[in-house]
Write an enzyme that holds these catalytic residues in place. Structure first.
Site, PDB file in Angstrom:
ATOM      1  N   GLU A   1      -5.030  45.481  -4.283  1.00  0.00           N
ATOM      2  CA  GLU A   1      -5.653  44.579  -5.254  1.00  0.00           C
ATOM      3  C   GLU A   1      -4.642  43.905  -6.164  1.00  0.00           C
ATOM      4  OE1 GLU A   1      -8.538  42.521  -7.418  1.00  0.00           O
ATOM      5  OE2 GLU A   1      -8.627  43.554  -5.477  1.00  0.00           O
TER       6      GLU A   1
ATOM      7  N   ASP B   1      16.218  17.000   4.186  1.00  0.00           N
ATOM      8  CA  ASP B   1      14.843  17.417   4.444  1.00  0.00           C
ATOM      9  C   ASP B   1      13.853  16.782   3.474  1.00  0.00           C
ATOM     10  OD1 ASP B   1      15.413  19.011   6.580  1.00  0.00           O
ATOM     11  OD2 ASP B   1      15.621  20.838   5.414  1.00  0.00           O
TER      12      ASP B   1
ATOM     13  N   ARG C   1      18.230  28.750   3.740  1.00  0.00           N
ATOM     14  CA  ARG C   1      18.676  27.501   4.354  1.00  0.00           C
ATOM     15  C   ARG C   1      19.692  26.762   3.492  1.00  0.00           C
ATOM     16  NH1 ARG C   1      15.910  23.598   4.948  1.00  0.00           N
ATOM     17  NH2 ARG C   1      16.285  22.902   7.090  1.00  0.00           N
TER      18      ARG C   1
ATOM     19  N   PRO D   1       0.015  35.610  -7.104  1.00  0.00           N
ATOM     20  CA  PRO D   1      -0.725  34.342  -7.182  1.00  0.00           C
ATOM     21  C   PRO D   1      -0.666  33.683  -8.549  1.00  0.00           C
ATOM     22  CG  PRO D   1      -2.029  35.989  -6.039  1.00  0.00           C
ATOM     23  CD  PRO D   1      -0.842  36.701  -6.610  1.00  0.00           C
TER      24      PRO D   1
END
Length: 253
Positions: free
Chosen positions: A116, A168, A153, A89
């Site tokens: 954790e 895209d 991709r 994160p």
């Protein structure tokens, strides 16, 4: 490209081998392997996590199993451990540009953790930390799959149409314009006439304006640092005028 993943839950990656990525594997465009790093533990209980020094909630992944797993992958690949990515994160926020950059590497290795968090020393192995956004998931498997899917991709030969990835949303800094297919009239909902007349220049301009409008309304942040062409600047002014007229018309009603 070769992609290695270190995870405690290899079965979670099975769905990734379906559809387009599965075809890339069949075509030998992609070599994809998931390794359970629990097999590299050196304690009798096969634990890969332990308590936090200094106290704290949860359990941390230990450094030793991860280090040994990366060493093993490096030996398998003649000393190449790949470009090692830690899904975390606190990492760089993932987007289309990051995916395209990752697609330029010949070998990627993902450390997909759980619990954790990680023993900080694991990060000495890492070349790049990536986050999907400002939220926390129960493990790194899902973010890893998202990053792999978006990256693969861009590999040549993966998509049926080579232009698909280039057209895209986000690829040119804008959201993709509305698109339609047959029938031309479905329950009274009709395809815009401009797309039916075969005038390629008018179609190009319509698509650009619609793309700018969609981005202006939904993701204006994408336009803040954009260098507009004169054509785009003119279209943005037209879009603003159209919105003002629509707003004034609604107030009259």
């Amino acid at each position: 490209m070769k992609i290695d993943v270190l995870s405690l839950f290899p079965e979670m990656f099975k769905p990734l081998e379906q559809s387009i990525i599965g075809k890339a594997i069949e075509k030998n465009i992609l070599d994809f392997k998931v390794t359970d790093f629990r097999q590299f533990t050196k304690n009798k209980q096969n634990h890969v996590d332990d308590l936090v020094y200094g106290g704290g909630a949860g359990m941390l992944l230990m450094a030793q199993p991860i280090f040994d797993a990366v060493d093993h992958l490096s030996q398998e690949n003649n000393g190449d451990k790949g470009h090692v990515i830690l899904v975390d994160p606190a990492g760089e926020v993932f987007n289309n540009k990051v995916a395209q950059k990752l697609s330029s590497y010949q070998h990627l290795t993902f450390i997909s953790g759980h619990y954790e968090g990680y023993d900080e020393r694991i990060k000495t192995l890492v070349d790049q930390e990536i986050s999907l956004g400002d939220y926390v998931l129960t493990g790194g498997e899902l973010p890893t799959m998202v990053i792999i899917d978006a990256t693969v991709r861009f590999l040549k030969g993966v998509l049926g149409n080579e232009d698909s990835a280039q057209d895209d949303s986000f690829q040119n800094g804008l959201l993709e314009e509305p698109q339609y297919t047959r029938p031309a009239d479905f329950r009274g909902l009709k395809v815009p006439d401009v797309l039916m007349n075969g005038d390629h220049e008018k179609i190009r301009k319509w698509r650009l304006k619609q793309s700018l409008k969609k981005t202006y309304l939904r993701r204006p942040d994408l336009l803040k640092n954009r260098k507009f062409s004169q054509e785009e600047s003119d279209m943005i002014e037209e879009i603003k005028d159209d919105i003002k007229l629509a707003s004034a018309s609604n107030k009259l009603l």
